[in-house]
Design a protein around this motif. Structure first.
Motif, mmCIF file in Angstrom:
data_model
loop_
_atom_site.group_PDB
_atom_site.id
_atom_site.type_symbol
_atom_site.label_atom_id
_atom_site.label_comp_id
_atom_site.label_asym_id
_atom_site.label_seq_id
_atom_site.Cartn_x
_atom_site.Cartn_y
_atom_site.Cartn_z
ATOM 1 N N GLN A 435 0.822 -1.204 0.000
ATOM 2 C CA GLN A 435 0.000 0.000 0.000
ATOM 3 C C GLN A 435 0.862 1.262 0.000
ATOM 4 O O GLN A 435 0.497 2.273 -0.611
ATOM 5 N N GLU A 436 2.012 1.217 0.696
ATOM 6 C CA GLU A 436 2.904 2.376 0.723
ATOM 7 C C GLU A 436 3.440 2.665 -0.680
ATOM 8 O O GLU A 436 3.504 3.826 -1.111
ATOM 9 N N GLN A 437 3.829 1.608 -1.410
ATOM 10 C CA GLN A 437 4.332 1.788 -2.773
ATOM 11 C C GLN A 437 3.241 2.371 -3.682
ATOM 12 O O GLN A 437 3.496 3.288 -4.468
ATOM 13 N N LEU A 438 2.033 1.850 -3.546
ATOM 14 C CA LEU A 438 0.930 2.297 -4.397
ATOM 15 C C LEU A 438 0.581 3.756 -4.130
ATOM 16 O O LEU A 438 0.353 4.537 -5.061
ATOM 17 N N ALA A 439 0.533 4.146 -2.867
ATOM 18 C CA ALA A 439 0.180 5.524 -2.510
ATOM 19 C C ALA A 439 1.260 6.501 -2.968
ATOM 20 O O ALA A 439 0.957 7.583 -3.502
ATOM 21 N N ALA A 440 2.528 6.137 -2.744
ATOM 22 C CA ALA A 440 3.630 7.019 -3.137
ATOM 23 C C ALA A 440 3.669 7.192 -4.660
ATOM 24 O O ALA A 440 3.916 8.300 -5.165
ATOM 25 N N TYR A 441 3.402 6.119 -5.374
ATOM 26 C CA TYR A 441 3.422 6.174 -6.836
ATOM 27 C C TYR A 441 2.291 7.063 -7.358
ATOM 28 O O TYR A 441 2.483 7.874 -8.265
ATOM 29 N N ARG A 447 1.550 14.751 -9.521
ATOM 30 C CA ARG A 447 2.396 15.943 -9.614
ATOM 31 C C ARG A 447 2.729 16.330 -11.056
ATOM 32 O O ARG A 447 3.275 17.403 -11.297
ATOM 33 N N VAL A 448 2.410 15.466 -12.003
ATOM 34 C CA VAL A 448 2.784 15.719 -13.400
ATOM 35 C C VAL A 448 1.939 16.852 -13.970
ATOM 36 O O VAL A 448 0.710 16.864 -13.836
ATOM 37 N N ASP A 449 2.610 17.815 -14.599
ATOM 38 C CA ASP A 449 1.895 18.897 -15.273
ATOM 39 C C ASP A 449 1.043 18.323 -16.401
ATOM 40 O O ASP A 449 1.512 17.507 -17.199
ATOM 41 N N ALA A 491 7.798 9.857 -18.513
ATOM 42 C CA ALA A 491 9.046 9.994 -17.748
ATOM 43 C C ALA A 491 8.795 9.763 -16.262
ATOM 44 O O ALA A 491 9.539 9.029 -15.591
ATOM 45 N N ALA A 492 7.735 10.372 -15.728
ATOM 46 C CA ALA A 492 7.423 10.211 -14.301
ATOM 47 C C ALA A 492 7.004 8.783 -13.991
ATOM 48 O O ALA A 492 7.391 8.218 -12.954
#
Length: 711
Positions: A435-441, A447-449, A491-492
């Protein structure tokens, strides 16, 4: 070879007609049904990222599917939705679910937009994989009818958009457009041939002959498509109709103009037809060969839509050529001079024609003609630098008044533009994702413009694959969306993937990004291959290593001028964002192939006049005098038939129709009629090096023909 073919067909006309009847019956009876698709991802090879994402999604989530359609609700007066309106939306969606519409598996209403101007409901439908499967189209029609019934009496108005709705509207627009194009094409051919020959018989001849040939063409294309598993794009039918009637009429014109010329020279009708086939057979066969080679070069494309388009158009041209050299001479040999009824103008050539005057002028001042024609081509070519490709084949294939287009625009009042077709980001791990990996991703993707919102991840059964729905702030087919996916989003997605995991970006915008890469690759391969092969045809026909070079230079200038004219009209004068991305490749092939077609006819006649003992400038003048009317008539008819595509009512066919018709007009009236003969006159005998294609013959070709028995 062509003398023998002409003699055989003229001596045995009923055998020839009978053979065509048997071929038509055999092909039609044995051919499978021809189907087409509007699914653009079906045209890309599997190594592209968008296709890899689609394959991973299918494998990890076999039962999941993006909404096939979206119902858009809003108030009729444009005001924000009230709580009562939201309740009404939920009531309508509930009633639609209870109606159990065929192939509609579920309808789920989402909360209203933040500004409460719109509210949507996602519609799931039976998944279809076969282009000939119409269940989703049928479901959209039934859903639209039921929807209007349910919102009647409320303060709401609603419509259906999304991929399935766009597909239905595109199909209906294509069917309507095809009917308009067919009627306009046939009417144009009839009117122009009546004006040129003043005979209803000749006017009807191409309609009858090409109508018969079209049955063979459609059957052969369906057979080849099935045998080689080719994906046929939905726009092929419109292009095919125009190519078949336009090119087929051109070949018939070339033959009939030469037939009339031989009659005026004193030949009896049967001998005149044999002479016509003999004289123009090599030229139009070489011209058709150049067209076929150009079309077949599309098989080198990385896009399936072009790999199927090439053989389809090549088959059409080959059948049109065969009909022009066999079926038309057979029919005309039976009719004799009655083919010109009721006109008597075929008996004598008019005095002081426009083309005789133009020919004399070109013969006296070839440099002026070359500079003027070349200068026009260069000026128009400058605008080609501003070409901007657009990638919206789906909405571009429908009219602005279609329901899917209207409600796609209404959707933008309250939701991100990309909500109709969100991008898919898939994260894959050899182990279960935490869940930590999924939330951080998800945070990194947000954040991508250019990203409007990112959904919570959907996990596969073993938790090793996560799928995020990424809604862009721009419409999926826009330049901004393509730039977002190509650059920061991919890229992100790749950079933010946790250690040991991989990420791929899919969805329709990602498909467009890969389309652009594939097209750039095709430009670097298909263009040069087609050019080299056409130059080989020219070298073999003209027996020269010099003429093919300046003929191809003229054709390339014609291509640049055509693209420049299209950019000038659509991007500058009409302020459209760009031209459909497939246009340069299709336009290149038509302009190069058909421009070469007309160049071959002009230069072949110029060589013929030189062999009669005329010096280069005089030969160019006579070639324009005799072949100018043929090329002008053929150019007007072919350009007019392609221009009829602009009546179809959608952007894709309008841009194609304009560009190709302008390209053909430039090829006929600038390149072949003035630029090419003027250059040939200036270069002189060196144009035929190392052969002696312009060397005078001891006797005139017409003197060597034996009269054909009238029996």
């Amino acid at each position: 070879m062509f003398a023998r073919l002409g003699s055989l067909v003229v001596r045995r006309p009923w055998w020839t007609i009978g053979a065509w009847v048997l071929i038509i019956i055999g092909v039609v009876a044995s051919a499978p049904t021809l189907t087409s698709t509007t699914d653009q991802s079906a045209f890309l090879p599997s190594h592209y990222e968008s296709i890899q994402a689609a394959e991973l999604q299918e494998k990890a989530f076999p039962d999941a599917a993006a909404p096939a359609a979206i119902v858009v609700f809003e108030r009729s007066d444009g005001a924000p939705l009230s709580p009562a309106d939201v309740t009404a939306v939920e009531s309508v969606t509930g009633q639609l679910n209870q109606a159990r519409l065929k192939d509609v598996t579920g309808i789920q209403a989402a909360p209203p937009s933040d500004n409460r101007l719109v509210q949507i409901a996602a519609v799931q439908m039976t998944k279809v994989t076969n282009p000939s499967d119409t269940r989703q189209n049928d479901a959209v029609e039934e859903l639209r009818t039921a929807l209007q019934d349910k919102v009647r009496g409320t303060d709401l108005k609603a419509g259906v958009t999304g991929s399935a709705a766009q597909s239905l509207d595109a199909q209906e627009s294509s069917t309507k457009g095809l009917a308009i194009i067919g009627i306009a094409t046939i009417a144009l051919i009839l009117v122009l041939l009546l004006v040129i020959f003043r005979s209803p018989v000749i006017a009807l001849l191409p309609i009858v002959v090409i109508g018969a040939a079209s049955m063979v063409v459609n059957g052969l294309i369906a057979t080849v498509s099935k045998a080689f598993d080719l994906q046929i794009d939905s726009s092929v039918s419109s292009i095919l109709l125009v190519v078949l009637y336009g090119v087929g009429t051109d070949y018939i014109l070339f033959l009939m103009f030469r037939y009339r010329e031989r009659l005026r020279a004193g030949d009896d009708p049967k001998t005149a037809m044999v002479g016509a086939v003999t004289r123009v057979g090599e030229a139009i066969t070489s011209a058709a060969g150049a067209v076929i080679i150009a079309f077949m070069a599309l098989t080198l494309s990385s896009l399936g839509m072009f790999r199927s388009l090439g053989p389809a158009l090549a088959i059409a041209v080959a059948v049109a050529l065969l009909a022009g050299l066999t079926l038309v001479p057979a029919i005309v040999s039976l009719l004799g001079t009655k083919v010109f009824w009721p006109s008597k103008a075929w008996r004598a050539e008019p005095k002081g024609t426009v083309f005789a005057g133009l020919g004399r002028g070109l013969g006296r001042r070839p440099g002026v003609f070359a500079v003027t024609a070349g200068g026009l081509l260069v000026v128009l070519s400058v605008f080609a630098v501003g070409f901007n490709p657009t990638f919206d084949l789906t909405s571009g294939s429908t009219s602005d008044a279609s329901e899917s287009t209207v409600y796609s625009k209404e959707l933008l009042k309250g939701l991100p533009a990309g909500v109709t077709q969100p991008s898919d980001v898939l994260l894959r791990s050899p182990n279960a994702l935490s869940q930590e990996q999924l939330a951080a991703y998800r945070t990194e993707l947000n954040r991508v413009d250019g990203v409007g919102q990112v959904s919570e991840p959907t996990l596969s059964q073993d938790n090793s694959v996560a799928a995020y729905k990424v809604t862009l702030t721009s419409t999926p087919e826009s330049d901004q969306a393509i730039d977002t996916v190509r650059g920061p989003l991919r890229a992100a997605a790749h950079a933010a993937a946790p250690a040991g995991t991989t990420a791929v970006v899919g969805g329709m915008t990602s498909v467009f990004v890969d389309f652009q890469d594939a097209m750039n690759r095709d430009y670097a391969i298909v263009f040069p291959v087609a050019a080299v092969l056409i130059m080989i045809v020219l070298a073999l026909l003209l027996r020269s290593l010099v003429a093919p070079w300046y003929l191809m230079v003229s054709v390339f200038l014609g291509f640049g001028a055509t693209l420049g004219a299209s950019v000038l009209v659509f991007q500058h004068l009409r302020s459209e964002s760009g031209l459909i991305f497939t246009l340069p490749l299709i336009m290149y092939l038509f302009v190069v192939a058909l421009g070469t077609d007309y160049n071959i006819l002009m230069v072949a006649r110029l060589r013929e006049e030189a062999r009669e003992g005329h010096e280069p400038k005089r030969a160019a003048a006579l070639a324009l005098h005799h072949t100018g009317p043929t090329i002008a008539a053929a150019g007007v008819i072919l350009a007019g038939t392609f221009a009829s595509m602009m009546l179809a009512g959608n952007t894709v066919l309008s841009q194609m129709g304009f560009a190709i018709s302008v390209g053909i007009a430039i090829a006929a009236f600038v390149m072949a009629m003035f630029f090419t003969p003027a250059l040939t006159a200036l270069i002189g005998h060196r144009a035929w090096w190392p052969g002696h294609g312009d060397a005078p013959q001891e006797s005139r070709p017409s003197d060597d023909r034996e009269p054909v028995s009238k029996s």
